[in-house]
Design a protein around this motif. Structure first.
Motif, PDB file in Angstrom:
ATOM      1  N   ALA A  61       0.819  -1.207   0.000  1.00  0.00           N
ATOM      2  CA  ALA A  61       0.000   0.000   0.000  1.00  0.00           C
ATOM      3  C   ALA A  61       0.859   1.265   0.000  1.00  0.00           C
ATOM      4  N   VAL A  62       1.902   1.266   0.809  1.00  0.00           N
ATOM      5  CA  VAL A  62       2.791   2.435   0.869  1.00  0.00           C
ATOM      6  C   VAL A  62       3.546   2.615  -0.443  1.00  0.00           C
ATOM      7  N   SER A  63       4.048   1.528  -0.997  1.00  0.00           N
ATOM      8  CA  SER A  63       4.830   1.635  -2.229  1.00  0.00           C
ATOM      9  C   SER A  63       3.964   2.038  -3.416  1.00  0.00           C
ATOM     10  N   THR A  64       2.708   1.603  -3.433  1.00  0.00           N
ATOM     11  CA  THR A  64       1.808   1.988  -4.518  1.00  0.00           C
ATOM     12  C   THR A  64       1.555   3.488  -4.498  1.00  0.00           C
ATOM     13  N   LYS A  65       1.419   4.058  -3.295  1.00  0.00           N
ATOM     14  CA  LYS A  65       1.252   5.509  -3.183  1.00  0.00           C
ATOM     15  C   LYS A  65       2.455   6.256  -3.748  1.00  0.00           C
ATOM     16  N   MET A  66       3.640   5.628  -3.623  1.00  0.00           N
ATOM     17  CA  MET A  66       4.868   6.264  -4.104  1.00  0.00           C
ATOM     18  C   MET A  66       5.129   5.961  -5.577  1.00  0.00           C
ATOM     19  N   GLY A  67       4.292   5.134  -6.181  1.00  0.00           N
ATOM     20  CA  GLY A  67       4.458   4.805  -7.594  1.00  0.00           C
ATOM     21  C   GLY A  67       5.534   3.774  -7.849  1.00  0.00           C
ATOM     22  N   LYS A  68       5.839   2.958  -6.866  1.00  0.00           N
ATOM     23  CA  LYS A  68       6.860   1.917  -7.001  1.00  0.00           C
ATOM     24  C   LYS A  68       6.268   0.590  -6.591  1.00  0.00           C
ATOM     25  N   LYS A  69       7.071  -0.449  -6.707  1.00  0.00           N
ATOM     26  CA  LYS A  69       6.703  -1.774  -6.218  1.00  0.00           C
ATOM     27  C   LYS A  69       7.732  -2.160  -5.175  1.00  0.00           C
ATOM     28  N   ALA A  70       7.274  -2.759  -4.086  1.00  0.00           N
ATOM     29  CA  ALA A  70       8.180  -3.153  -3.016  1.00  0.00           C
ATOM     30  C   ALA A  70       7.980  -4.630  -2.705  1.00  0.00           C
ATOM     31  N   VAL A  71       9.088  -5.303  -2.386  1.00  0.00           N
ATOM     32  CA  VAL A  71       9.082  -6.724  -2.063  1.00  0.00           C
ATOM     33  C   VAL A  71       9.752  -6.884  -0.707  1.00  0.00           C
ATOM     34  N   LEU A  72       9.129  -7.639   0.184  1.00  0.00           N
ATOM     35  CA  LEU A  72       9.708  -7.921   1.506  1.00  0.00           C
ATOM     36  C   LEU A  72      10.254  -9.331   1.503  1.00  0.00           C
ATOM     37  N   GLU A  73      11.537  -9.461   1.785  1.00  0.00           N
ATOM     38  CA  GLU A  73      12.195 -10.758   1.902  1.00  0.00           C
ATOM     39  C   GLU A  73      12.567 -10.960   3.365  1.00  0.00           C
ATOM     40  N   ILE A  74      12.109 -12.044   3.957  1.00  0.00           N
ATOM     41  CA  ILE A  74      12.474 -12.366   5.339  1.00  0.00           C
ATOM     42  C   ILE A  74      13.553 -13.422   5.294  1.00  0.00           C
ATOM     43  N   LEU A  75      14.747 -13.051   5.748  1.00  0.00           N
ATOM     44  CA  LEU A  75      15.916 -13.930   5.662  1.00  0.00           C
ATOM     45  C   LEU A  75      16.189 -14.595   6.988  1.00  0.00           C
ATOM     46  N   GLU A  76      16.751 -15.795   6.933  1.00  0.00           N
ATOM     47  CA  GLU A  76      17.125 -16.518   8.147  1.00  0.00           C
ATOM     48  C   GLU A  76      18.536 -16.185   8.544  1.00  0.00           C
TER      49      GLU A  76
END
Length: 76
Positions: A61-76
């Motif tokens: 939702a935040v990235s769409t407002k900024m006109g970008k795409k965001a990906v969250l990677e959870i690393l071990e």
């Protein structure tokens, strides 16, 4: 975006000082890598991945407002 994920993750875990977040910016996509202590990994992911899915939804939702795409990677 990095601050949003940092704030959420630090409140979920038992060891907030072990939370590490790295943001990698591209032209249209931003990748946010979240690394927590191994004992806190389940708290960040949640039951059946619901907590991780909720963080990804907020990030989207935040990235769409900024006109970008965001990906969250959870690393071990």
């Amino acid at each position: 975006m990095k601050d949003l994920i940092s704030c959420i993750a630090k409140r979920l875990v038992d060891n907030p000082d072990k939370v590490e977040i790295k943001q990698i910016d591209g032209e249209k996509t931003t990748v946010i890598e979240l690394r927590v202590d191994h004992s806190d990994l389940g708290k960040v992911i949640g039951k059946q991945g619901k907590t991780a899915r909720a963080m990804r939804t907020l990030l989207n939702a935040v990235s769409t407002k900024m006109g970008k795409k965001a990906v969250l990677e959870i690393l071990e």
